[in-house]
Design a protein around this motif. Structure first.
Motif, PDB file in Angstrom:
ATOM      1  N   ALA A 355       0.930  -1.097  -0.158  1.00 15.59           N
ATOM      2  CA  ALA A 355      -0.098  -0.064   0.130  1.00 15.59           C
ATOM      3  C   ALA A 355       0.850   1.230  -0.131  1.00 15.59           C
ATOM      4  N   GLY A 356       1.853   1.359   0.793  1.00 15.49           N
ATOM      5  CA  GLY A 356       2.778   2.343   0.827  1.00 15.49           C
ATOM      6  C   GLY A 356       3.577   2.684  -0.485  1.00 15.49           C
ATOM      7  N   ALA A 357       3.933   1.617  -1.224  1.00 17.98           N
ATOM      8  CA  ALA A 357       4.774   1.804  -2.470  1.00 17.98           C
ATOM      9  C   ALA A 357       3.562   2.234  -3.570  1.00 17.98           C
ATOM     10  N   GLY A 358       2.365   1.711  -3.286  1.00 16.72           N
ATOM     11  CA  GLY A 358       1.119   2.256  -4.277  1.00 16.72           C
ATOM     12  C   GLY A 358       0.805   3.530  -4.087  1.00 16.72           C
ATOM     13  N   ARG A 359       0.704   3.945  -2.912  1.00 17.32           N
ATOM     14  CA  ARG A 359       0.466   5.469  -2.735  1.00 17.32           C
ATOM     15  C   ARG A 359       1.521   6.322  -3.198  1.00 17.32           C
ATOM     16  N   ALA A 360       2.814   6.131  -3.248  1.00 15.64           N
ATOM     17  CA  ALA A 360       4.115   6.842  -3.570  1.00 15.64           C
ATOM     18  C   ALA A 360       4.136   6.887  -4.979  1.00 15.64           C
ATOM     19  N   ALA A 362       1.418   6.437  -7.128  1.00 12.29           N
ATOM     20  CA  ALA A 362       0.104   7.242  -7.346  1.00 12.29           C
ATOM     21  C   ALA A 362       0.593   8.842  -7.467  1.00 12.29           C
ATOM     22  N   GLU A 363       1.133   9.189  -6.314  1.00 17.09           N
ATOM     23  CA  GLU A 363       1.618  10.572  -6.182  1.00 17.09           C
ATOM     24  C   GLU A 363       2.624  10.879  -7.383  1.00 17.09           C
ATOM     25  N   ALA A 364       3.770   9.920  -7.806  1.00 13.04           N
ATOM     26  CA  ALA A 364       4.748  10.389  -8.591  1.00 13.04           C
ATOM     27  C   ALA A 364       4.126  10.177 -10.010  1.00 13.04           C
TER      28      ALA A 364
END
Length: 386
Positions: A355-360, A362-364
């Motif tokens: 989830a953390g890698a996915g959020r990062a 998405a933001e990038a």
């Protein structure tokens, strides 16, 4: 002649859509108004309902027949309807191959250059949201590939939603006539908290929950999802799944669910306005598609902080592979999908990492404010080519 500084009129054309394409077009139309465009959306009646408000968003919507009109035998009638709408637009953007067929069939009447009239031909931009070839093989795949290549050759600019699609069509569409850009949507905003959402749908607070948001269509391969869910009931006995979406396979999938003994653990709720709430309250958001272009639902799940399990196809998978922003399984691999789902459900640390890698990611990579500038550059390049 358009007054200096006036917005440039652009017409977006799309066919029947119940999911990501219409969401992308709505957000694209809204955002391009700030970049000097005056967009109008032509789509089958009702397609843009709920995602685009003409009064609020300042975007005109034109009804282009009905969803049922988009069969091959009705394209001629739709062509006449669209021909009455295209006059006066300085750029036309066709979303998907049905819309491209319709739009490019009018190319000869789109303001063709003439010394006598002084008019310049209206450029046509095409977005290949889904590869027409899909999972077809043999003569079917060859015929579809030929038809797709023929269409793309006539476009002034082509937007590919994945690098793989762009590479596959490199000989047809040269570098100066193409852009690679993932489809995008407004960042989803849940309207209810996790506990309230689970209570609404009858899910216990601590029950492992898998959410699917998809059209009930063979492309999404929800039969594979159900078989994978059934294969791992022994390890995660209290797991629940909620499938949000409508489509032609509704009755078929309900029958398969019951046949697999999943009646009490898998619920099909149809189309819902609570998709963001469900994904935000899920332990896993699953995407089992046979093929994809750029599934917006995967990006939305990442933005909401939900770990994503998906088949290794399309633009999101391309970008997620390196940073581990989603768990990827080959399309059609029931055992692999089942094992990956179980691994995520039994491992909180694994879910947190994905989830953390996915959020990062998405933001990038998937910020609409940045992506819309790519399409603006594509439009202006197409105008310059006139």
């Amino acid at each position: 002649m358009r007054p200096p500084g006036a917005p440039t009129a652009a017409l977006h054309v799309l066919g029947p859509s119940a999911g990501g394409i219409r969401v992308h077009v709505a957000e694209l139309a809204r955002r391009t108004t700030a970049l000097g465009w005056a967009p109008t959306v032509a789509a089958p009646a009702g397609v843009m309902d709920g995602v685009l408000d003409p009064a609020r968003d300042g975007v005109e919507v034109v009804a282009l027949g009905t969803t049922a009109d988009w069969s091959a035998r009705r394209l001629l009638g739709l062509r006449r309807t669209l021909a009455a709408e295209v006059d006066g637009y300085e750029l036309v953007h066709a979303h998907g191959l049905k819309a491209a067929v319709l739009t490019l069939s009018l190319r000869g009447s789109l303001g063709r250059s003439s010394r006598r009239s002084g008019r310049r031909r209206t450029p046509v931009v095409v977005t290949l949201h889904n590869d027409m070839v899909g999972t077809h093989t043999g003569i079917g795949a060859r015929l579809r590939a030929f038809a797709q290549r023929s269409l793309l050759r006539f476009a002034d600019h082509v937007v590919f939603v994945s690098q793989a699609d762009a590479d596959a069509n490199r000989r047809v569409v040269p570098d100066d006539r193409r852009t690679v850009m993932m489809s995008f949507a407004a960042r989803p905003e849940p309207r209810a908290g996790r506990d309230d959402t689970r209570r609404r749908f009858g899910v216990e607070p601590d029950a492992p929950l898998v959410v699917v948001v998809a059209r009930l269509h063979p492309q999404k391969d929800l039969g594979m999802f159900l078989r994978a869910f059934a294969a791992t009931r022994g390890r995660v006995r209290d797991a629940r799944a909620i499938v949000a979406g409508d489509g032609p396979q509704h009755e078929e999938l309900l029958a398969l669910r019951d046949q697999l003994g999943l009646t009490s653990s898998v619920e099909f709720i149809g189309a819902t306005d609570a998709a963001a709430d469900l994904m935000a309250s899920a332990d896993v958001v699953a995407i089992s598609s046979r093929w994809e272009g750029g599934p917006i639902v995967a990006v939305e799940a990442m933005q909401l902080g939900a770990p994503v399990l998906m088949t290794d196809t399309g633009a999101v998978a391309e970008l997620a592979r390196g940073p581990g922003a989603a768990v990827l399984v080959q399309p059609g691999d029931v055992d692999g999908f089942a094992a990956a789902r179980t691994d995520l459900l039994v491992s909180p640390d694994r879910r947190t990492a994905v989830a953390g890698a996915g959020r990062a990611l998405a933001e990038a990579e998937f910020d609409g404010a940045a992506l819309v500038h790519r399409i603006d550059r594509a439009y202006r390049r197409a105008l310059a080519r006139r």
